[in-house]
Write an enzyme that holds these catalytic residues in place. Structure first.
Site, mmCIF file in Angstrom:
data_model
loop_
_atom_site.group_PDB
_atom_site.id
_atom_site.type_symbol
_atom_site.label_atom_id
_atom_site.label_comp_id
_atom_site.label_asym_id
_atom_site.label_seq_id
_atom_site.Cartn_x
_atom_site.Cartn_y
_atom_site.Cartn_z
ATOM 1 N N ASP A 81 0.849 -1.185 0.000
ATOM 2 C CA ASP A 81 0.000 0.000 0.000
ATOM 3 C C ASP A 81 0.885 1.235 0.000
ATOM 4 O O ASP A 81 1.926 1.264 0.670
ATOM 5 C CB ASP A 81 -0.931 0.018 1.218
ATOM 6 C CG ASP A 81 -2.086 0.982 1.033
ATOM 7 O OD1 ASP A 81 -3.178 0.543 0.596
ATOM 8 O OD2 ASP A 81 -1.906 2.189 1.308
ATOM 9 N N ARG A 99 -11.733 -3.259 -9.145
ATOM 10 C CA ARG A 99 -12.219 -2.624 -10.368
ATOM 11 C C ARG A 99 -11.563 -3.290 -11.576
ATOM 12 O O ARG A 99 -10.386 -3.634 -11.561
ATOM 13 C CB ARG A 99 -11.893 -1.119 -10.378
ATOM 14 C CG ARG A 99 -12.810 -0.281 -9.507
ATOM 15 C CD ARG A 99 -14.228 -0.229 -10.073
ATOM 16 N NE ARG A 99 -15.096 0.665 -9.327
ATOM 17 C CZ ARG A 99 -15.836 0.320 -8.300
ATOM 18 N NH1 ARG A 99 -15.784 -0.927 -7.840
ATOM 19 N NH2 ARG A 99 -16.624 1.200 -7.707
ATOM 20 N N ASP A 145 -14.708 -10.383 -10.246
ATOM 21 C CA ASP A 145 -16.070 -9.856 -10.135
ATOM 22 C C ASP A 145 -16.259 -8.611 -10.998
ATOM 23 O O ASP A 145 -17.368 -8.114 -11.125
ATOM 24 C CB ASP A 145 -16.364 -9.523 -8.664
ATOM 25 C CG ASP A 145 -17.788 -9.066 -8.424
ATOM 26 O OD1 ASP A 145 -18.718 -9.772 -8.869
ATOM 27 O OD2 ASP A 145 -17.976 -8.000 -7.804
ATOM 28 N N GLU A 193 -18.174 -2.824 -18.609
ATOM 29 C CA GLU A 193 -19.358 -3.379 -17.940
ATOM 30 C C GLU A 193 -20.615 -2.679 -18.444
ATOM 31 O O GLU A 193 -20.593 -1.468 -18.651
ATOM 32 C CB GLU A 193 -19.229 -3.223 -16.422
ATOM 33 C CG GLU A 193 -18.051 -3.989 -15.829
ATOM 34 C CD GLU A 193 -17.956 -3.858 -14.311
ATOM 35 O OE1 GLU A 193 -18.806 -3.161 -13.705
ATOM 36 O OE2 GLU A 193 -17.037 -4.445 -13.724
ATOM 37 N N HIS A 248 -20.032 -8.222 -11.137
ATOM 38 C CA HIS A 248 -19.836 -7.063 -10.257
ATOM 39 C C HIS A 248 -20.869 -7.089 -9.120
ATOM 40 O O HIS A 248 -21.641 -6.149 -8.905
ATOM 41 C CB HIS A 248 -19.956 -5.760 -11.045
ATOM 42 C CG HIS A 248 -19.263 -4.609 -10.368
ATOM 43 N ND1 HIS A 248 -18.682 -3.570 -11.063
ATOM 44 C CD2 HIS A 248 -19.038 -4.329 -9.054
ATOM 45 C CE1 HIS A 248 -18.160 -2.696 -10.223
ATOM 46 N NE2 HIS A 248 -18.364 -3.145 -8.999
ATOM 47 N N ALA A 252 -20.046 -8.044 -5.755
ATOM 48 C CA ALA A 252 -19.421 -8.169 -4.436
ATOM 49 C C ALA A 252 -20.163 -7.413 -3.347
ATOM 50 O O ALA A 252 -20.227 -7.857 -2.199
ATOM 51 C CB ALA A 252 -17.962 -7.704 -4.489
ATOM 52 N N ALA A 253 -20.731 -6.263 -3.690
ATOM 53 C CA ALA A 253 -21.421 -5.450 -2.680
ATOM 54 C C ALA A 253 -22.927 -5.664 -2.687
ATOM 55 O O ALA A 253 -23.662 -4.918 -2.028
ATOM 56 C CB ALA A 253 -21.115 -3.970 -2.906
#
Length: 320
Positions: free
Chosen positions: A177, A238, A262, A267, A286, A288-289
């Site tokens: 990171d 993403r 995902d 898209e 897409h 996941a959430a």
């Protein structure tokens, strides 16, 4: 708030999954116009209605100057989620549009799917599910997660949640990171490392970086080439972070044993995408959430941001 504000919701299933958020908007005098398609809206579809819209609860549709210049009344875009790479923040500011997002609320849901992707990839569960229902009794020798090296590319809220959930699996977790949070890393037994070391030493690499100009195609042919032979790649962040052609090459060459994704560069994804012809990849749309808990909490946060703006208060989580 002045009554009669028109709010376009492009996030899907709003009435079904965000009834309290919709009620909050309506109680504050808003007319809620919902996306009639079960997918992101196209420019042509937005063009038909956007000129009369005051605010948007945005899914992953594209929001750029081509839309802003035909939306004279638009003052707020409340992103239904965290990532705002589908919104031109600078142009939004130029056009006087406030953009907000909903951070942290989907972290657990995305982290859970990420961990499930890891487990399903190691054991080839989706393919075995299909072959068993076809009457086959296929033998597949998979791998255990125990004692594997898991590398996290990114260590934000979602990655931190993934690290927390992995502690019970007796794995070695490293993270890359740009702004490392050592306190959280120590809490979850995570060691920070360089991107190169993670790619070279990890059995499983999980992509959890934000998508920005500098991270576009972060995973390219060179970086896939650095990965361990027979390793696994997971992407629940993403699609633009990954060069899909390079991913395809890594999967067909044997560099990667398997992958699970995902998200995609374009898209909704085309059914002709070459990745869909491979057996060693798990693909989901897409999603996941996509949990009831996320829809409820994010729905309320985005609705409140719009109400606050039109009531003269500063919304939380302004990103531009």
């Amino acid at each position: 708030m002045e009554y009669g504000k028109k709010i376009l919701v492009t996030a899907t299933n709003y009435s079904l999954l965000c009834s309290e958020a919709k009620k909050l908007l309506q109680e504050n005098g808003c007319e809620v116009i919902e996306n009639p398609h079960n997918r992101p809206m196209t420019f042509n579809e937005l063009e038909e209605i956007i000129s009369d819209i005051d605010a948007v609860v945005a899914g992953v549709d594209t929001w750029d100057e081509s839309v802003f210049k035909i939306a004279p009344k638009l003052k707020v875009i409340a992103r239904f989620g965290v990532g705002v790479d589908n919104i031109d923040l600078e142009k939004g500011r130029e056009y006087g549009i406030t953009v907000t997002n909903a951070p942290r609320l989907n972290s657990n849901a995305v982290a859970e799917l990420t961990v499930s992707f890891i487990l399903n990839s190691l054991r080839n569960t989706p393919n075995l599910h299909v072959s068993t229902r076809e009457g086959k009794w296929e033998r597949f020798v998979g791998f255990e997660l125990k004692e594997k090296n898991v590398g996290l590319l990114g260590f934000g809220n979602i990655a931190q949640s993934v690290a927390k959930k992995l502690q019970g699996f007796d794995v070695n977790v490293t993270a890359y990171d740009k702004y490392p949070n050592q306190e959280i890393a120590d809490k979850y037994n995570v060691r920070f490392s360089s991107c190169e070391e993670i790619l070279e030493t990890s059995d499983i690499v999980s992509m959890l970086l934000p998508h920005m100009k500098e991270t576009h195609h972060f995973m390219n042919r060179d970086r896939f080439g650095m990965m361990k032979e027979g390793s696994y790649f997971i992407n629940t962040s993403r699609g633009g972070l990954v060069d899909e052609n390079a991913l395809y090459e890594a999967l067909t060459s044997g560099k990667l044993r398997a992958a699970a994704i995902d998200v995609y560069e374009q898209e909704p994804v085309s059914p002709t995408n070459p990745l869909f012809h491979l057996k060693n990849i798990i693909t989901t749309p897409h999603t996941a959430a996509e949990t009831y808990e996320v829809y409820h909490s994010v729905g309320l946060m985005t609705a409140q941001a719009i109400v606050d703006h039109f009531n003269g208060n500063q919304p939380d989580n302004i990103v531009n």
